[in-house]
Design an enzyme around this catalytic site. Sequence first.
Site, PDB file in Angstrom:
ATOM      1  N   ASP A  72       1.056  -1.181   0.087  1.00  0.00           N
ATOM      2  CA  ASP A  72       0.003  -0.082  -0.119  1.00  0.00           C
ATOM      3  C   ASP A  72       0.861   1.091  -0.192  1.00  0.00           C
ATOM      4  OD1 ASP A  72       0.909  -0.327   2.777  1.00  0.00           O
ATOM      5  OD2 ASP A  72      -0.950  -1.106   3.326  1.00  0.00           O
ATOM      6  N   HIS A 143      -7.305  -5.757  10.176  1.00  0.00           N
ATOM      7  CA  HIS A 143      -6.986  -5.386   8.884  1.00  0.00           C
ATOM      8  C   HIS A 143      -5.527  -5.869   8.506  1.00  0.00           C
ATOM      9  CE1 HIS A 143      -4.929  -1.778  10.604  1.00  0.00           C
ATOM     10  NE2 HIS A 143      -4.251  -1.924   9.613  1.00  0.00           N
ATOM     11  N   GLU A 148      -9.743  -2.444   5.574  1.00  0.00           N
ATOM     12  CA  GLU A 148     -10.386  -2.116   7.071  1.00  0.00           C
ATOM     13  C   GLU A 148     -11.466  -3.284   7.214  1.00  0.00           C
ATOM     14  OE1 GLU A 148      -8.877  -0.342   8.961  1.00  0.00           O
ATOM     15  OE2 GLU A 148      -8.124   1.384   8.046  1.00  0.00           O
TER      16      GLU A 148
END
Length: 259
Positions: A72, A143, A148
């Site tokens: 990410d 998560h 999430e």
Amino acid sequence: MRLIIKNDYDECSKWTADYIADQIIKANPTKEHPYVLGLPTGSTPLGIYKRLIELYNQKKISFQNVITFNMDEYTGLDEKDEQSYHYFMFHNFFDYIDIKKENIHILNGKAENPEEECRKYEETIKAAGGIDLFLGGCGNDGHIAFNEPGSSLNSRTRVMTLTQDTIIANSRFFGGDINKVPKTSLTVGIATITDAKQVVIVMNGPAKARALQQAVEGSVSQMWPVTALQLHENAIIVADESATDELKVGTVRYFKAQQ
């Protein structure tokens, strides 16, 4: 699913790094057939990266034919920003090994078209032959990456709004100021992670005990994204003793007996 239980963070880090190194060495990657590794950021993998750097310096492993894809990146942060995951990866890992820059893939948080950036990321992973091993951490709420609670278990790389709990947790990297933490990110999806041939998730400390209990003993649920590992044929969770506090005694004994 395998659960590896170690005494503390340092032992978890060493076991995980040694396991990853062993998988790369066994694969004997070449330029034509590289080993593809998925990588996380945050405090959890720091000990793993330190150990992998040690193994590289000891000439026990090379990353010349390793391709990496990071999980990410925050939106809006330039790659030179000290809080960006680009900066984190180079300053904590890539700058100290022999990986080729063209083999490093990290989502562009400054992309003009974030959705297109995410689509291309999935295509690049596919073009590389898929991910051989995806390493990750896990949040207190279960998560993985920035998926999430409530994320679809079939989700792919996309733009994600961070929960307040994640923003608060990550504020420690922004001088404790939650207002400085980006509210959105680009993240690989749960299905992107579980498509990997192997998934290794590391969980340390009593704060992760509830998430570990759900991951191992709970039902598969999008409200605890880490539980998706129960459906993976080659998933490993590496945890320290303090993270097992909410597991049943019988569960801990069972997994320890297999180590």
